[in-house]
Design an enzyme around this catalytic site. Structure first.
Site, PDB file in Angstrom:
ATOM      1  N   GLY A  40       0.798  -1.230   0.000  1.00  0.00           N
ATOM      2  CA  GLY A  40       0.000   0.000   0.000  1.00  0.00           C
ATOM      3  C   GLY A  40       0.826   1.272   0.000  1.00  0.00           C
ATOM      4  N   CYS A  42       1.963   3.061   2.492  1.00  0.00           N
ATOM      5  CA  CYS A  42       3.054   3.094   3.460  1.00  0.00           C
ATOM      6  C   CYS A  42       4.368   2.580   2.867  1.00  0.00           C
ATOM      7  CB  CYS A  42       2.671   2.269   4.689  1.00  0.00           C
ATOM      8  SG  CYS A  42       4.004   2.078   5.865  1.00  0.00           S
ATOM      9  N   VAL A 233      -3.625  29.412   1.742  1.00  0.00           N
ATOM     10  CA  VAL A 233      -3.266  29.387   0.317  1.00  0.00           C
ATOM     11  C   VAL A 233      -4.551  29.430  -0.507  1.00  0.00           C
ATOM     12  CG1 VAL A 233      -2.301  27.937  -1.516  1.00  0.00           C
ATOM     13  CG2 VAL A 233      -1.064  28.229   0.637  1.00  0.00           C
ATOM     14  N   THR A 267      -1.808  19.048   2.619  1.00  0.00           N
ATOM     15  CA  THR A 267      -2.890  19.610   3.438  1.00  0.00           C
ATOM     16  C   THR A 267      -3.843  18.535   3.939  1.00  0.00           C
ATOM     17  OG1 THR A 267      -4.018  20.080   1.353  1.00  0.00           O
ATOM     18  CG2 THR A 267      -2.843  21.905   2.391  1.00  0.00           C
ATOM     19  N   GLY A 268      -3.342  17.331   4.094  1.00  0.00           N
ATOM     20  CA  GLY A 268      -4.170  16.265   4.661  1.00  0.00           C
ATOM     21  C   GLY A 268      -4.495  15.185   3.645  1.00  0.00           C
ATOM     22  N   ALA A 317      -0.237   4.237  10.019  1.00  0.00           N
ATOM     23  CA  ALA A 317      -0.053   2.835   9.632  1.00  0.00           C
ATOM     24  C   ALA A 317      -0.257   1.904  10.826  1.00  0.00           C
ATOM     25  CB  ALA A 317       1.350   2.639   9.052  1.00  0.00           C
ATOM     26  N   HIS A 441      23.033   3.518  31.562  1.00  0.00           N
ATOM     27  CA  HIS A 441      23.759   4.766  31.328  1.00  0.00           C
ATOM     28  C   HIS A 441      24.958   4.489  30.435  1.00  0.00           C
ATOM     29  CE1 HIS A 441      25.539   8.677  32.141  1.00  0.00           C
ATOM     30  NE2 HIS A 441      26.698   8.046  32.358  1.00  0.00           N
TER      31      HIS A 441
HETATM   32  P1  NAI Z   1      -1.926  17.146   8.325  1.00  0.00           P
HETATM   33  O1  NAI Z   1      -3.378  17.110   8.559  1.00  0.00           O
HETATM   34  O2  NAI Z   1      -0.974  16.570   9.308  1.00  0.00           O
HETATM   35  O3  NAI Z   1      -1.485  18.678   8.083  1.00  0.00           O
HETATM   36  C1  NAI Z   1      -2.058  19.486   7.075  1.00  0.00           C
HETATM   37  C2  NAI Z   1      -1.783  20.952   7.386  1.00  0.00           C
HETATM   38  O4  NAI Z   1      -2.197  21.738   6.256  1.00  0.00           O
HETATM   39  C3  NAI Z   1      -2.558  21.462   8.591  1.00  0.00           C
HETATM   40  O5  NAI Z   1      -1.649  22.037   9.496  1.00  0.00           O
HETATM   41  C4  NAI Z   1      -3.525  22.477   7.987  1.00  0.00           C
HETATM   42  O6  NAI Z   1      -3.810  23.537   8.858  1.00  0.00           O
HETATM   43  C5  NAI Z   1      -2.770  22.947   6.738  1.00  0.00           C
HETATM   44  N1  NAI Z   1      -3.621  23.532   5.678  1.00  0.00           N
HETATM   45  C6  NAI Z   1      -4.792  23.048   5.216  1.00  0.00           C
HETATM   46  N2  NAI Z   1      -5.281  23.876   4.234  1.00  0.00           N
HETATM   47  C7  NAI Z   1      -4.388  24.878   4.068  1.00  0.00           C
HETATM   48  C8  NAI Z   1      -4.318  26.037   3.222  1.00  0.00           C
HETATM   49  N3  NAI Z   1      -5.266  26.336   2.304  1.00  0.00           N
HETATM   50  N4  NAI Z   1      -3.260  26.875   3.325  1.00  0.00           N
HETATM   51  C9  NAI Z   1      -2.280  26.615   4.235  1.00  0.00           C
HETATM   52  N5  NAI Z   1      -2.292  25.524   5.054  1.00  0.00           N
HETATM   53  C10 NAI Z   1      -3.333  24.671   4.981  1.00  0.00           C
HETATM   54  O7  NAI Z   1      -1.753  16.500   6.877  1.00  0.00           O
HETATM   55  P2  NAI Z   1      -0.518  15.813   6.132  1.00  0.00           P
HETATM   56  O8  NAI Z   1       0.785  16.334   6.626  1.00  0.00           O
HETATM   57  O9  NAI Z   1      -0.839  15.969   4.691  1.00  0.00           O
HETATM   58  O10 NAI Z   1      -0.610  14.301   6.570  1.00  0.00           O
HETATM   59  C11 NAI Z   1      -1.770  13.528   6.222  1.00  0.00           C
HETATM   60  C12 NAI Z   1      -1.916  12.340   7.131  1.00  0.00           C
HETATM   61  O11 NAI Z   1      -0.874  11.412   6.921  1.00  0.00           O
HETATM   62  C13 NAI Z   1      -1.909  12.716   8.584  1.00  0.00           C
HETATM   63  O12 NAI Z   1      -3.004  12.090   9.218  1.00  0.00           O
HETATM   64  C14 NAI Z   1      -0.613  12.175   9.096  1.00  0.00           C
HETATM   65  O13 NAI Z   1      -0.719  11.758  10.448  1.00  0.00           O
HETATM   66  C15 NAI Z   1      -0.321  11.009   8.163  1.00  0.00           C
HETATM   67  N6  NAI Z   1       1.116  10.824   8.047  1.00  0.00           N
HETATM   68  C16 NAI Z   1       1.807  10.363   9.115  1.00  0.00           C
HETATM   69  C17 NAI Z   1       3.172  10.224   9.060  1.00  0.00           C
HETATM   70  C18 NAI Z   1       3.899   9.767  10.277  1.00  0.00           C
HETATM   71  O14 NAI Z   1       3.286   9.178  11.151  1.00  0.00           O
HETATM   72  N7  NAI Z   1       5.211  10.016  10.397  1.00  0.00           N
HETATM   73  C19 NAI Z   1       3.946  10.571   7.862  1.00  0.00           C
HETATM   74  C20 NAI Z   1       3.121  11.073   6.822  1.00  0.00           C
HETATM   75  C21 NAI Z   1       1.764  11.173   6.913  1.00  0.00           C
END
Ligand code: NAI
Length: 462
Positions: A40, A42, A233, A267-268, A317, A441
């Site tokens: 998938g 991930c 944006v 943006t999500g 994931a 340690h």
């Molecule tokens: P996110 O939901 O974490 O962040 C999106 C950001 O975009 C928010 O801060 C929001 O306020 C901003 N935003 C939305 N519309 C906007 C606009 N028009 N202008 C400016 N800013 C705007 O989404 P992201 O980073 O895309 O991640 C998606 C999902 O994938 C999340 O649920 C995340 O937890 C998951 N993910 C997890 C990872 C990890 O665990 N390391 C790695 C990658 C993704």
């Protein structure tokens, strides 16, 4: 037509883990996957490839910034981008082939193609229709672009295109200071790009402990990323090689533009359920386009279940994996369970950021009294020895009972350290319980113990 106990649609962490557990519990299992490889988002275009690029670019950062301090002198390595992408692809290949091996080992059939559900109890893949007593939808999620902004995956990219850029951009604009934006923004910043992050909110990483979020922004700024906060944006105008991003500052509604070679829209994400035929089946959905399920992952249609990013909850994931295991156990007549109060979140930047459980904000909102124990990595000998003294551990415990309620870490190895708190929380441990546990340690984990001690009579090295 073949007949199964379970057919799972989607082979991401939710689907493949569920399949393996189903098979281990004696259920005849198949997985439908239309991609060329299993695993998938991930494994193919998400967590795993981004970690490879984070690792490679971090090595460059170390060479450029810390080698000379340790007496390792000479020219810093130059970046061979093609080779770095090849390394990333090799990492993907090793992982996806690993899942294929596990499927064979557990006698799980891979039904190759895109699946749909013509009626309850049946899954169609290409021209074949298969019968299943249980159907599990584990189709995951896809990037949710901003309205009116077209992703071409070359100049205006999602997280997928950002892993395959033709070259390292001179200027990268990242829309959204969430997990994806900051991880991939870090990669390109370390590789030499000028990175500007535009975020709607007045702070980065929504939902995160406020102090961690502030420290994180400060450290990323020190690394060269710039932040435009409180900015919505509006549009992205793209040509073949450039783009102009228009945004409005929320404080005064003023409009601004910024140019970029590449724009990453982060943006999500939204559930991916296209082509399954859920509408025709009458599967109930939430307002946010997620499949509605009960506490046991059952939809309103008998025999059809759903897990992972396609349902409610954090899009992670490991959350999908746990749901997959719990559901497999329920189908096999056991009692699967996921503790949603103890699901860690990790951002794999440098330093790493990790959290679990309650934040001060959520506890204040709930009117619950708590105490905080904090310890800086500056007081941790091991961290200081490897230029990793930035950051801290913050432990939150119930004021009266001392039970651990949450932990927030920014610093070296945070993504691994968080799990000792997760285990403690699963066992309902108090801060005192943790404080009494001997820690080797010198290790980073001593910083967690010191934060726990700070919740009681005080940390030693502070
Ligand atoms: P996110 O939901 O974490 O962040 C999106 C950001 O975009 C928010 O801060 C929001 O306020 C901003 N935003 C939305 N519309 C906007 C606009 N028009 N202008 C400016 N800013 C705007 O989404 P992201 O980073 O895309 O991640 C998606 C999902 O994938 C999340 O649920 C995340 O937890 C998951 N993910 C997890 C990872 C990890 O665990 N390391 C790695 C990658 C993704």
């Amino acid at each position: 037509m073949s007949s199964y106990d379970v057919i799972i649609i989607g082979s991401g962490p939710g689907g493949y883990v569920c399949a393996i557990r189903c098979a281990q519990l004696g259920l005849k299992t198949a997985v439908v996957e239309g991609r060329e490889t299993l695993g998938g988002t991930c494994l193919n275009i998400g967590c795993i490839p981004s970690k490879a690029l984070l690792h490679a670019s971090h090595q460059l950062h170390e060479a450029e910034h810390n080698f000379a301090k340790m007496g390792l002198k000479g020219k810093s390595p130059s970046v061979d981008w093609k080779q770095m992408l090849a390394y990333k692809d090799d990492v993907i290949g090793q992982n996806t082939k690993g899942i294929e091996f596990l499927f064979k080992k557990n006698k799980i059939d891979w039904l190759k193609g895109w699946g749909s559900i013509p009626e309850a109890g049946k899954v169609k893949v290409g021209d074949d229709t298969h019968e299943a007593k249980n159907i599990i939808i584990a189709t995951g999620s896809e990037p949710s672009a901003l309205p009116g902004i077209e992703i071409d995956e070359k100049v205006v990219v999602s997280s997928e295109g950002a892993l395959e850029l033709a070259k390292i951009p001179k200027k990268l604009v990242v829309i959204g200071a969430g997990v994806i934006g900051l991880e991939l923004g870090s990669v390109y910043s370390r590789l030499g790009a000028e990175v500007q992050v535009i975020e709607y909110l007045d702070h980065i990483t929504p939902g995160m402990d406020a102090e961690v979020s502030k420290t994180f922004q400060k450290l990323l700024t020190k690394q060269g990323l710039t932040f435009t906060l409180g900015a919505a944006v509006q549009s992205v105008e793209a040509s073949k090689t450039k783009a102009t991003v228009t945004y409005k500052l929320r404080k005064d509604d003023s409009e601004h533009t910024t140019d970029a070679d590449v724009v990453l829209v982060a943006t999500g994400r939204k559930p991916y359920v296209d082509g399954l035929g859920l509408d025709a089946l009458g599967v109930e959905m939430t307002e946010r386009g997620q499949i509605k399920t009960d506490g046991k992952y059952a939809t309103n249609i008998k025999g059809i279940h759903a897990i992972g990013d396609a349902i409610t909850g954090p899009m992670l994931a490991h959350k999908a994996e746990d749901e997959g295991m719990a559901l497999a156990e329920n189908i096999a007549g056991k009692h699967g369970h996921v503790n949603y109060g103890v699901i860690p979140g990790v951002i794999y930047t440098h330093p790493e950021v990790a959290s679990v459980g309650e934040t001060e904000a959520t506890l204040k909102e709930a009117g619950r009294e708590y105490k905080v124990g904090k310890f800086s990595f500056m007081g941790n000998a091991r961290a200081k020895a490897v230029f990793a003294g930035d950051g801290f551990v913050k432990l939150i415990a119930d004021k009266e009972t001392d039970r651990i309620l949450g932990c927030h870490i920014i610093g070296p190895g945070a993504g691994d350290l968080i799990h000792e708190v997760c285990v403690a929380m699963e066992f309902g441990a108090s801060a005192q319980d943790r404080a009494m546990t001997c820690h080797a340690h010198p290790t980073y984990s001593e910083a967690v113990r010191e934060a726990v001690l700070a919740c009681g009579d005080g940390a030693i090295h502070m």
